[in-house]
Each structure stands twice: as C-alpha cells, then as structure tokens.
Design an enzyme around this catalytic site. Structure first.
Site, PDB file in Angstrom:
ATOM      1  N   ARG A 263       0.746  -1.398   0.047  1.00  0.00           N
ATOM      2  CA  ARG A 263      -0.002   0.030  -0.104  1.00  0.00           C
ATOM      3  C   ARG A 263       0.982   1.149   0.039  1.00  0.00           C
ATOM      4  O   ARG A 263       1.898   1.424   0.831  1.00  0.00           O
ATOM      5  CB  ARG A 263      -0.951   0.055   1.287  1.00  0.00           C
ATOM      6  CG  ARG A 263      -2.180  -0.889   0.983  1.00  0.00           C
ATOM      7  CD  ARG A 263      -3.020  -0.312  -0.226  1.00  0.00           C
ATOM      8  NE  ARG A 263      -4.322  -1.288  -0.213  1.00  0.00           N
ATOM      9  CZ  ARG A 263      -4.264  -2.212  -1.276  1.00  0.00           C
ATOM     10  NH1 ARG A 263      -3.371  -2.704  -1.811  1.00  0.00           N
ATOM     11  NH2 ARG A 263      -5.443  -2.839  -1.206  1.00  0.00           N
ATOM     12  N   GLU A 292      -4.300   7.933  -4.881  1.00  0.00           N
ATOM     13  CA  GLU A 292      -4.388   7.438  -6.335  1.00  0.00           C
ATOM     14  C   GLU A 292      -5.868   7.952  -6.979  1.00  0.00           C
ATOM     15  O   GLU A 292      -6.744   8.003  -6.418  1.00  0.00           O
ATOM     16  CB  GLU A 292      -4.381   5.869  -6.180  1.00  0.00           C
ATOM     17  CG  GLU A 292      -3.101   5.130  -5.819  1.00  0.00           C
ATOM     18  CD  GLU A 292      -3.305   3.688  -5.801  1.00  0.00           C
ATOM     19  OE1 GLU A 292      -4.319   3.177  -6.025  1.00  0.00           O
ATOM     20  OE2 GLU A 292      -2.044   3.188  -5.295  1.00  0.00           O
ATOM     21  N   HIS A 311      -1.450   1.172 -10.343  1.00  0.00           N
ATOM     22  CA  HIS A 311      -2.194  -0.018  -9.591  1.00  0.00           C
ATOM     23  C   HIS A 311      -2.763  -1.133 -10.408  1.00  0.00           C
ATOM     24  O   HIS A 311      -3.846  -1.651 -10.029  1.00  0.00           O
ATOM     25  CB  HIS A 311      -3.310   0.793  -8.664  1.00  0.00           C
ATOM     26  CG  HIS A 311      -3.630  -0.072  -7.379  1.00  0.00           C
ATOM     27  ND1 HIS A 311      -3.745   0.549  -6.113  1.00  0.00           N
ATOM     28  CD2 HIS A 311      -3.527  -1.356  -7.210  1.00  0.00           C
ATOM     29  CE1 HIS A 311      -3.776  -0.311  -4.929  1.00  0.00           C
ATOM     30  NE2 HIS A 311      -3.842  -1.384  -5.797  1.00  0.00           N
ATOM     31  N   ALA A 314      -1.532  -6.182  -9.834  1.00  0.00           N
ATOM     32  CA  ALA A 314      -2.224  -7.301  -8.944  1.00  0.00           C
ATOM     33  C   ALA A 314      -3.248  -7.910 -10.011  1.00  0.00           C
ATOM     34  O   ALA A 314      -3.596  -8.966  -9.818  1.00  0.00           O
ATOM     35  CB  ALA A 314      -3.142  -6.732  -8.014  1.00  0.00           C
TER      36      ALA A 314
END
Length: 350
Positions: A263, A292, A311, A314
C-alpha cells in the site's frame, strides 16, 4: 455454531459463470445475483465496475433491500464504506462480509462501525488471490533496476551503441521483503528461487521458507542497510502508515532498488522522492501510491529511473475465479462452524 443455509447477496460485479461456481460448491449457499443492479466490469478484477453506471430510484431500493436481507455479502456495497455502514445498521442478521481487496480491512475501518456491529459481523479479505501477480511485479521491478532499464532506454532513443558494462545480478543480491503476508511470502519464494539472499521484516517474527531471517518491524531501520533491493509488501493498517519513513530511507544502502506492491500509504513519498533525487535509491518500480490516481504534479512522473504502474500489478485474468473459489470455501467454513480464512483484525484492520 453450524448453519443450515446461507443467503448471500452479490453486491459487486460477478459473472454468471463465477456465480455458478459458488453455487455448485455447496448447495447450502443461496446466492442472490441481480445483474441489472450491478455495474458492468470493464476488465478482469474490476470490482468497482463502470463508473458511469447508475441505478434508478427503484433499482437502488431493490439493491438496498438485497443487502438488508442477506446473511452474507459478496463484496462491500458499491465498494463504499458509507454504504457498508448503512447496511450493517439496517441488517441485524448480517453475519459476514467478504471484501474483494486483499487490503479490505482499510475499507472496514473507514466505515467506522460501532463495536456491536464489529463484534457481530465477520469480515474477510481476498488476500492470496493477488500474491503471485504482485510477486512477479516485484521481480520485474528489481530486474529493471538491476539490468539498468532507464540507461538502456536512453541509449536506444539516442541510437547509441555504448561501451559494455557489468549489470547487477539478482542472485548476488540481498533482498529485503517488508511484510510477510501472502504477497510477501510469495515474493520471498521467487527471489529465493532466483538465488538471492532474502531477509524479511514483519510484525511477528516467524520462520518463512526461503527467508534467511525475519526481523521485527522495530528493526527496519537497522536492517534496511543490508539490502540491495527493498520490496514494500505491507498492508494498509493502523500501524503501517508511513512505516517506510524518512528515517528508514536514510539508512538504505546507496544505489538500492525499491519496489512497492503493498500500500502506498506505508511509504513516506516525499522522502522516497528525495532518496531517488540524491541517488540513495537508484531505481524504483511503484504500483501503489499514497494518493491514487497519482497527482499530475508528483515529481515521480518526471523521474527517468522510476517505473510507474497505475495500481495494475495485481490484476490477473483469473483473479475473479480465484476470489470466487476463496469465497466458496469460506462460505462452507461458516456453514460448518469453522474459522474463516483471511479474517480482518478488528483492531488493526488488516
């Protein structure tokens, strides 16, 4: 306590195929999915759905009634802590909420639920579903720094055939993994497989396969100087905000590589910019940020020795299946009176 049946309201985007996967996992799961109440997914793992989606007043009333009549929720309503707070107050029979994010504890914390609701409702996360993809991103980031990606790109842009130089080798590195959750453990496994010496920092000091030694969080500033590469795998929690601080970054080994997959709030971003500017950190690959989207005026955008990912590290086209399977297993556990996997700590919220 065992249950005969579990009524689950799907309150975040879910395909019909993955809904069937959950239903078929256990006949005691009553999965309620009304696709017209949910925003369409734009890509795999898009648990927020299309931001242009809106509900009519009648649809919103149906959506809230669905939330308020369920024993469990697949997702946080509209991925909105305020909507979670409304539902928890309106539904005294709500027993369990499963968050799509691995760090879903921060969303639960933001809902500011009273103690009675925190004790009554179990919260779980999708931790583990993203570990392999983020571990690969960490390897990618360290490789980019070790193999001088910015220098190679600059030479290519100039069409310059430079003199040869020795690149850094991952198998000769010490890699420090900060945070030993699912992501940190998988990241450690991959770097160990590449021949690196792996050390770790974690709240609890325990043995992890492939990790030479685990240090306590209070030792981070002492051990970071050993590392050729540092990987942030920390979750967002009450005691992780700013943990990778200016004081910690002041102790990095000159020329270290930094990768952030946990994070962004865990890193003092201003101190990171300074460490990149003065060369203490030679390269950074960042998938997460304190704010973000990353603001356009952030100096990180203009730094040639920084790789910025929005981001997206993932995401995996199999993510939705992995989360559906995880949810189905936890639903069975709840029905059988067993302890749930990936429970959120209701004090630290991770």
């Amino acid at each position: 306590m065992t249950l005969d049946r579990l009524r689950v309201a799907v309150v975040t985007p879910l395909s019909d195929e993955n809904a069937d996967l959950i239903r078929q996992a256990d006949p005691r799961i009553e999965l309620v999915l009304e696709q017209d109440l949910l925003p369409p997914m734009r890509f795999p793992g898009d648990h927020n759905g299309d931001p242009a989606f809106t509900r009519t007043p009648e649809q919103q009333a149906r959506y809230e009634q669905l939330c308020d009549s369920a024993d469990a929720l697949y997702g946080i309503p509209d991925t909105n802590p305020a909507a979670l707070a409304r539902t928890a107050a309106a539904n005294p029979g709500l027993k369990w909420v499963h968050t799509m994010a691995a760090g879903g504890g921060s969303q639960v914390k933001a809902a500011q639920l009273p103690e009675e609701q925190l004790q009554r409702i179990e919260f779980t996360t999708s931790a583990g579903a993203h570990s392999q993809t983020l571990a690969e991103f960490a390897v990618f980031g360290v490789m980019c720094g070790a193999k001088d990606l910015p220098r190679l790109q600059a030479l290519q842009a100039e069409r310059t055939w430079a003199d040869r130089w020795a690149m850094r080798q991952v198998f000769q590195m010490t890699v420090l993994v900060v945070g030993m959750g699912h992501i940190g453990r998988e990241t450690s496994r991959l770097f160990h497989a590449l021949g690196a010496r792996v050390i770790g920092v974690n709240r609890t000091v325990r043995e992890v396969e492939g990790v030479e030694q685990i240090f306590g969080v209070d030792q981070l500033a002492e051990v970071i100087g050993q590392a050729d590469a540092v990987i942030n795998c920390l979750p967002e929690a009450t005691d992780t905000t700013g943990l990778i601080s200016a004081e910690v970054l002041a102790q990095v080994k000159p020329g270290a590589i930094f990768v952030s997959t946990g994070r962004g709030t865990c890193v003092d971003e201003q101190a990171l910019v300074q460490a990149l500017s003065d060369g203490r950190i030679s390269f950074a690959a960042l998938d997460v940020f304190a704010v973000e989207p990353l603001p356009a005026d952030s100096p990180l955008w203009a730094m040639p020795h920084v790789v910025i990912a929005p981001h997206t590290g993932a995401l995996n086209d199999q993510e939705d299946v992995l989360i559906a399977r995880l949810f189905a297993d936890n639903a069975r556990r709840l029905l059988d009176g067993e302890e749930l996997a990936n429970r959120v700590d209701k004090v630290k919220f991770y």
